[in-house]
Design an enzyme around this catalytic site. Structure first.
Site, PDB file in Angstrom:
ATOM      1  CB  SER A 155      -1.072  -0.160   1.206  1.00 52.79           C
ATOM      2  OG  SER A 155      -2.082   0.855   1.056  1.00 52.79           O
ATOM      3  CG  HIS A 185      -5.745  -2.695   0.398  1.00 51.32           C
ATOM      4  ND1 HIS A 185      -4.696  -2.726  -0.522  1.00 51.32           N
ATOM      5  CD2 HIS A 185      -5.278  -1.605   1.534  1.00 51.32           C
ATOM      6  CE1 HIS A 185      -3.811  -1.543  -0.299  1.00 51.32           C
ATOM      7  NE2 HIS A 185      -4.128  -1.239   1.017  1.00 51.32           N
ATOM      8  CD  GLU A 215      -5.461  -4.528  -3.822  1.00 48.72           C
ATOM      9  OE1 GLU A 215      -5.566  -3.682  -2.598  1.00 48.72           O
ATOM     10  OE2 GLU A 215      -4.296  -4.748  -4.281  1.00 48.72           O
TER      11      GLU A 215
END
Length: 513
Positions: free
Chosen positions: A195, A419, A323
């Protein structure tokens, strides 16, 4: 420390760094060193400045505990669900896990860069316990703190841009200068992160100041958000206004760094009010990102790599399949998105003037939920990650792609391959931080353990040899590794999205008005 916590821990070796000697602990076959300063505390005269060289110390410093986290908006939840790390100003510290603190060992080195939307993060978080990576891969792992939020990324007058990135460069310089004493090879350094950590790594690939500090890079779920100077200054003006100040280092330094985080948190809740000025950034509720300032970060990572900036660095870049699902679930929006909301998201995030029509044509049976999730997964993480690999290939470098498709088992499987799922899998920290959420209510299955082991094997093999175990990506075959219970190498699976985003250049996000 309780008896149970100290089991397997004994006084460890002493290592002499450039600034002084440190003593670690022996923990289950590893030597572990925590909280070693790599720069001066960025407070007082050093507040909002580039990191300054650490001052030397006399004697032997105990490196038993993680250093304090940098100031940030949200509390850090450890195993006890409270802040279980010390408070203090010595934020800029590194931690080392090594099988053998012997300069003759010369093991590969992996350096983790944490994520957290550029506004939260701490290397001492239980989810980043690197023991399994170091032990399974027989290599050295380093984690470190860098400034986040206003301290690290707000663009203010009188301060260098991208101070958080400059902290990362300083940590990598510490690795270059000191890691041999811990048994690591400074010529075989791999940076890896997820990320905002992956976004930071993408920026490091484009930064002249980071040249030569690492040989390989693994970017997990690269966010596509980099700010133009104009946008960053406008956001900083609004941020400072929340504290009743001007956007200058002198003004902001009058507020305690732990109180200044309140301004960032307050602005995050109001960002939709600025959508006419800040455009795609406003719905993210994240007022921080690396700034393309022309000096620290000369241009966007995609443009830099396409021009050959990373030609000598081997790269893994990939993403997870669902995600954006994490944010839908956490926001209580799963199953509740209206067609009007889906339309607004498509018009804001899809590429080109016909983006909404293209998505609806490509996915004619998709529900509003699915369209809303898909376009934001593509814009924020999936296409930036794919395009980073493609830019690396275009610039003459070598890249490997992947997609994680194995669904998180917690909470009835609602999260999918969302995610952040790769973090507990990679570190094997199923019961910490995100693992608490994504594996909630279930014990890690043999399938989860096998995938976790496979991830570490691929990542550490790449750090050792430059080969993760599947073919390099090219723009003809487009082969990527699918990470699932049954792994396979296949043509990039998100073909509809890839075609819609083909030729799109992720620019530095502009100020609209």
């Amino acid at each position: 420390m309780t008896t149970a916590e100290s089991r397997g821990r004994t006084a460890g070796p002493v290592v002499r760094t450039a600034a002084g000697a440190v003593r670690g602990r022996r923990e289950d076959g590893l030597a572990v060193f925590r909280g070693i300063p790599f720069a001066q505390p960025p407070v007082g005269e050093a507040r909002f400045a580039a990191p300054r060289p650490v001052r030397a110390w006399e004697g032997t410093r105990e490196a038993y505990a993680f250093g304090p986290p940098p100031p940030q908006e949200m509390g850090i939840q450890g195993r006890t669900r409270v802040l279980d790390v010390p408070l203090g100003d010595d934020w800029l510290t590194v931690n080392v896990w090594t099988p053998e603190a012997d300069p003759a060992a010369r093991r590969p080195v992996m350096v983790w860069v944490y994520g957290g939307a550029y506004k939260v993060g701490h290397s001492g978080s239980p989810g980043y316990d690197a023991q399994h990576i170091a032990r399974d891969g027989d290599l050295v792992v380093v984690t470190f703190n860098h400034r986040v939020g206003t301290e690290g990324f707000a663009l203010v007058e009188g301060a260098p841009a991208n101070r958080g990135l400059l902290d990362q460069v300083a940590a990598l310089e510490w690795v270059r200068d000191n890691i041999a004493a811990f048994g690591g090879d400074p010529d075989r350094v791999t940076v890896f992160g997820e990320s905002a950590g992956a976004g930071s790594i993408a920026a490091l690939l484009a930064m002249p100041r980071a040249a030569g500090l690492f040989r390989r890079a693994i970017a997990q779920s690269v966010p596509g958000t980099y700010f133009s100077e104009e946008l960053a200054r406008d956001i900083a003006t609004a941020l400072a206004a929340e504290a009743g100040l001007r956007p200058t280092a002198a003004d902001l330094a009058t507020v305690d760094p732990r109180r200044l985080t309140d301004a960032g948190q307050a602005l995050g809740t109001k960002m939709l009010q600025y959508q006419d000025r800040w455009g795609q950034v406003a719905p993210t509720m994240t007022p921080f990102s690396p700034v393309v300032d022309g000096e620290v970060l000369p241009t966007t990572p995609w443009r830099a790599l396409a021009a050959g900036a990373g030609r000598d660095i081997e790269l893994i870049a990939g993403h997870n399949r669902e995600e954006f699902r994490l944010f839908l679930v956490l926001g209580g929006l799963l199953g509740k998105i209206t067609d009007e909301q889906a339309t607004a998201a498509l018009r804001l995030f899809a590429p080109g003037p016909d983006g909404e029509r293209a998505y609806r044509a490509a996915f004619p049976d998709a529900t509003p939920d699915e369209l809303y999730e898909r376009v934001q997964s593509d814009w924020l993480f999936r296409m930036p990650s794919l395009h980073l690999a493609e830019a690396q290939v275009a610039g003459g470098g070598r890249a490997f792609g992947y997609e994680l498709t194995w669904p998180a088992p917690g909470s009835g499987g609602v999260f999918g391959a969302c995610h952040g799922l790769d973090i507990p899998l990679l570190f094997r920290t199923f019961g910490a931080d995100l693992g608490n959420l994504l594996f909630a209510g279930v014990e890690p299955s043999p399938e989860a353990e096998a995938l976790s082991s496979r991830l570490r094997t691929s990542w550490t093999a790449f750090a050792r040899t430059g080969d993760p175990g599947w073919p390099a990506y090219d723009t003809e075959r487009r082969l990527v590794q699918i990470l699932d219970a049954r792994p396979e190498v296949t043509t990039y699976p998100e073909e509809e999205s890839r075609r819609m985003w083909e030729g799109y250049e992720f620019p530095a996000l502009p100020l609209l008005a």
